[in-house]
Design an enzyme around this catalytic site. Structure first.
Site, short mmCIF file in Angstrom:
data_model
loop_
_atom_site.label_atom_id
_atom_site.label_comp_id
_atom_site.label_asym_id
_atom_site.label_seq_id
_atom_site.Cartn_x
_atom_site.Cartn_y
_atom_site.Cartn_z
N HIS A 142 -10.44 -5.38 -3.88
CA HIS A 142 -11.26 -5.77 -3.42
C HIS A 142 -12.27 -7.15 -2.77
O HIS A 142 -12.34 -8.36 -2.23
CB HIS A 142 -12.77 -5.02 -2.95
N ASP A 176 3.84 3.56 9.73
CA ASP A 176 5.40 4.11 9.57
C ASP A 176 6.73 3.44 9.21
O ASP A 176 6.45 2.45 9.59
CB ASP A 176 6.68 4.28 11.09
#
Length: 445
Positions: A162, A382
């Site tokens: 983060h 994908d």
């Protein structure tokens, strides 16, 4: 060794370095003030792909791994801070030391993992050391794991620091990686070219003060909780929106507003039942992305918080909660609308101060945290073998989870909402049995 961990038959670790060396001019990445405020936690996400398509089904496991490793190396050229080393709370030395990439085999079908109640087995698809030591992990700033299942399916998990960026940064990294994997011969096709220039908009504090920069809203304390997933279908979401439109002046409520308000309302109502008393005063914290007004290509922690307060039972009405959320959000947007660059940090810090003051001044109130990834196209990722069957949200792997935390994501069809929530066990038992909740939300396991 637990019965769950016995399912793992092998683990292999590699270091993946950027395909091209980081230019000297970019070797020192200064953290922004907002980066400095964030604790050293990792944002995890896992993508589950069923048995791979014919093009890939007959290829050895190492070919799948090499495909991911090569494209990961290329995308790290654009997201070079992830391959560097954190220098205290000041900067990242972008020295191309690389990221950790684990390859594992699990002796069970994929369905046994993501259908397990309360996410107990989900951690198997994540690098163990990161999940068990999120706040103290000293490895790379991004860690990945490719998991092969006995059914032929795979999971790809990612844990990104983060300190380097927020959920928006994560989403762009993930989709950029997949785009390169699908099109290995072209590196100029991703629409957003990342720029790690957050410190230009949110200048960091002086070096000697950097270790003191923190915020309880960004680094919440962990408690012993349980996590569970639910889904709200398109038709149920439409019904909730219709209720809000009919009972309020908000005529175009967003998915995030409606679902957040509904979950907040039901959580408060079931907490009242647990305690056999009147409503407990509560706070809702909502994270907001600041792109726009900041450029879409700006990576890092670029966001703020806004809050609403609920003191009385009459304020629990769904339409009223949505109206409050809309009012607060519009006020925040207005503050940034015509802000000059030098005004961005003071405005943002004031938002955090307001949220923090509400919590400090009302310490006996229940706090509910919401983060929405609904616009995040996670089901479109994908790598060359099709889109994922299931995406597990970041909250699912917090160890232990953050109490009263809700993560919202678009479902596979992009017209409903998948959500993950964590609560204390007794609160979850009441929440998951709430009749009004179950009219609209279905347990996902």
């Amino acid at each position: 060794m637990s019965s769950v961990s016995r399912l793992v038959s092998s683990v292999c670790k590699k270091i993946i370095k950027p395909y091209s060396p980081t230019p000297i001019s970019l070797r020192c990445h200064k953290l922004s003030y907002l980066d400095q405020m964030v604790g050293g936690i990792y944002i995890p996400l896992a993508l589950f792909y069923p048995k791979l398509s014919n093009t890939w089904s007959n290829k050895p496991n190492n070919v799948v791994s090499q495909h991911l490793e090569k494209s990961l190396s290329k995308v790290l050229t654009n997201y070079y801070p992830f391959a560097g080393k954190l220098n205290d709370n000041i900067s990242i030395d972008c020295n191309d030391s690389g990221v950790e990439f684990f390859i594992t085999k699990i002796n069970c079908p994929m369905s046994e993992i993501f259908n397990h109640p309360y996410f107990e087995k989900h951690n198997l698809v994540y690098p163990t050391e990161v999940i068990n030591n999120q706040c103290t992990y000293e490895g790379s700033l991004a860690v990945f794991q490719l998991t092969h299942f006995s059914c032929g399916g795979i999971a790809i998990s990612m844990c990104l620091s983060h300190k380097v960026g927020d959920g928006y940064t994560f989403g762009n990294f993930m989709n950029h990686w997949a785009t390169i994997a699908r099109n290995p011969l072209s590196s100029e096709i991703y629409p957003i070219s990342p720029k790690f220039d957050g410190s230009f908009y949110f200048p960091p504090t002086k070096d000697e003060d950097s270790s003191n920069v923190s915020n309880n809203n960004i680094v919440p304390q962990r408690e012993e909780c349980v996590s569970k997933g639910f889904s709200i279908s398109s038709s149920k979401l439409t019904a909730l929106k219709a209720r809000v439109i009919n009972e309020s002046k908000v005529q175009n409520p967003s998915d995030t507003e409606v679902v957040s308000a509904f979950l907040y309302q039901r959580a408060m109502a079931t907490k009242k039942l647990v305690n056999s008393s009147s409503i407990r005063p509560s706070l809702l914290h909502q994270a907001v992305n600041l792109r726009p007004p900041l450029p879409k290509h700006t990576m890092g922690n670029i966001g703020c918080l806004f809050s609403i307060l609920t003191k009385e039972e009459k304020e629990m009405d769904l339409a009223q909660v949505v109206s409050k959320l809309r009012k607060e959000k519009e006020e925040v947007k207005q503050k940034y609308k015509n802000a000059k660059i030098e005004e961005l940090l003071p405005i943002t810090l004031e938002q955090y101060r307001k949220a923090n003051d509400l919590l400090v001044n009302n310490s006996c109130y229940d706090l509910y945290r919401f983060s929405s990834l609904i616009t995040f196209p996670s089901y479109d990722v994908d790598f060359g073998w099709g889109k994922p069957e299931k995406v597990i949200s970041p909250l699912s792997t917090s160890n232990p989870p953050i109490k009263n935390m809700f993560i919202l994501m678009a479902d596979k069809n992009r017209d409903g909402v998948d959500l993950t929530c964590s609560m204390k066990k007794q609160d979850m038992l009441a929440f998951e049995r709430d009749e009004e909740l179950l009219q609209f939300a279905s347990p996902t396991s």
